[in-house]
Design an enzyme around this catalytic site. Structure first.
Site, PDB file in Angstrom:
ATOM      1  CE1 TYR A 157      -8.733   1.227   2.955  1.00 20.20           C
ATOM      2  CE2 TYR A 157      -9.864  -0.543   1.807  1.00 20.20           C
ATOM      3  CZ  TYR A 157      -8.867  -0.124   2.660  1.00 20.20           C
ATOM      4  OH  TYR A 157      -8.015  -1.028   3.230  1.00 20.20           O
ATOM      5  CG  ASN A 166      -2.150  -0.841   1.044  1.00 22.23           C
ATOM      6  OD1 ASN A 166      -2.707  -0.899  -0.040  1.00 22.23           O
ATOM      7  ND2 ASN A 166      -2.569  -1.517   2.095  1.00 22.23           N
TER       8      ASN A 166
END
Length: 426
Positions: A248, A144
């Site tokens: 998200y 990430n």
């Protein structure tokens, strides 16, 4: 066949090993090279990996190396799962943005940019080492923020693809709701990494088939409350949008409420650090030869299955094409974005490479946010590659959750101060 895992000393690695062992008929592996600078931890993980493989009858052998160059030599695919700065840096990413009233998260907003600035230069260096020894190897990025890291790799000409577990997680949950095999669920998953919507769910007539029927309205009607709980957003929103947003999207649709929540509890980094201490103690037990149940709390569910499917298709080990959600170059799929932008969508994956499937036009409600975040990600890559306070400021100013002069200025100073030791230009 040889696979290399850079960041092989991660407490998450046993999840991957378990998947490789269980799915060895799809992806026959001769060697798994674990690469990590933390030698003691690396050997601990390698010991458990060997026991898991042996228990499940896998012939794969596990090797270890603290050197990327030697570890990736001869690898057909290299998996990247790095965390530069460890959980302590993640804790900072999740806390200092809150001081400015902004979300603190490792992939979204200022915290996500901080992680990208620490990570991209290291990943690009690793990629160059892979290219020097075996340029045909695929780089599979789990690291990430996946979208930004994958774009940096692809911009530099590397043979790279990003992978996230959000899509496969939805596939498995929807299949469980409907009582069918996961292979009968195909998603119309679209957007950017950690900014996606499921705007269609097809129930195939047979696993991995081509014909089927649309069942998203049925899922929302019969299981809407459970789906809404999974993404932690109101069912009324899902019904209004007619889609299932990824978790998200909460950071965008409910930003201020999330900031209040985050400020009232320990950071996710603190929770994971405590989990990792418990996991490492379990891994040290020489009689342990399965992944412990506690590992499920670490995150990343179904990554191993997604990884096996992707690598098997790319390397042609099962001689078939697969449709899989990946993070890859746009190349005109979403026409409002530049070709070089990195999107997340279903693609045909096989030994010829990765070809994203055509998409219906995005409605303005989604298209505007996607274009906004894609522009931020382009600026984030520039800041990570070239450095400089001005580039960091530009990226923060461009982010839809920031976008204010004074706020971007404050966040820039905090980001640099908290990451000074990782930024060569600071």
């Amino acid at each position: 066949m040889k696979l290399a895992i850079v960041g092989g000393g991660s407490t998450y690695t046993p999840e991957l090993i378990d998947g490789f062992a269980r799915l060895r008929d799809i992806l026959p592996i001769g060697e798994i090279a674990l690469i990590d600078p933390a030698e003691q931890r690396l050997e601990l993980i390698a010991g458990l990996a060997r026991r898991i493989l042996a228990r499940q009858g896998s012939p794969a052998r596990v090797t270890t190396s603290t050197s990327v160059t030697s570890g990736v030599d001869g690898a057909d695919a290299v998996l990247l799962q790095l965390r530069i700065g460890g959980q302590s840096a993640r804790h900072r990413d999740e806390t200092w943005p809150l001081e400015c009233g902004c979300v603190g998260q490792e992939t979204v907003g200022a915290g996500g940019l901080a992680k990208a600035l620490r990570t991209v230069p290291v990943v690009l260096d690793i990629a160059e080492q892979v290219r020097a020894s075996n340029p045909a190897a695929w780089l599979i990025d789990f690291t990430n923020p996946v979208g930004i890291v994958t774009r940096a790799l692809q911009d530099a000409g590397h043979r790279a693809i990003g992978l996230c577990n959000v899509a496969i997680g939805f596939q498995r949950k929807f299949a469980a709701h409907l009582g069918v095999e996961p292979e009968r669920i195909r998603l119309e998953h679209v957007g950017l990494n950690h900014l996606t919507w499921e705007r269609g769910v097809t129930l195939l007539d047979e696993p991995d088939g081509e014909s089927g029927r649309e069942v998203l309205p049925e899922l929302l009607d019969r299981f809407g409350e459970r789906v809404a709980q999974d993404v932690r957003m109101p069912l009324t929103l899902l019904e209004s949008l007619g889609v299932v947003p990824s978790y998200y999207l909460r950071y965008y649709y409910q930003h201020d409420a999330v900031v209040r929540e985050l400020g009232a509890r320990p950071s996710r980094a603190e929770e994971v650090a405590a989990l990792e201490r418990q996991l490492l103690a379990l891994y040290a037990n020489p009689s342990l030869n399965t992944k412990p149940e506690l590992l499920a709390q670490r995150g990343g569910a179904f990554y191993s299955e997604a990884a096996v499917q992707l690598i098997a298709a790319l390397l042609g080990t099962d001689g078939r094409s697969r449709t899989q959600v990946v993070t890859t170059r746009n190349d005109g799929i979403l026409p409002q974005l530049p070709d070089a932008a990195v999107i997340e969508a279903p693609a045909t994956v096989d030994a010829k490479g990765v070809r994203p499937l055509p998409q219906r036009p995005l409605p303005p409600l989604f298209a505007g946010l996607v274009a906004h975040v894609a522009s931020y990600e382009e600026l984030a890559v520039r800041a990570a590659v070239a450095g400089g306070r001005a580039r960091v400021f530009d990226a923060l100013l461009a982010h839809p959750l920031i976008g204010q002069l004074d706020l971007a200025d404050q966040l820039t100073d905090r980001l640099i101060a908290h990451n000074h030791g990782y930024l060569s230009w600071a």
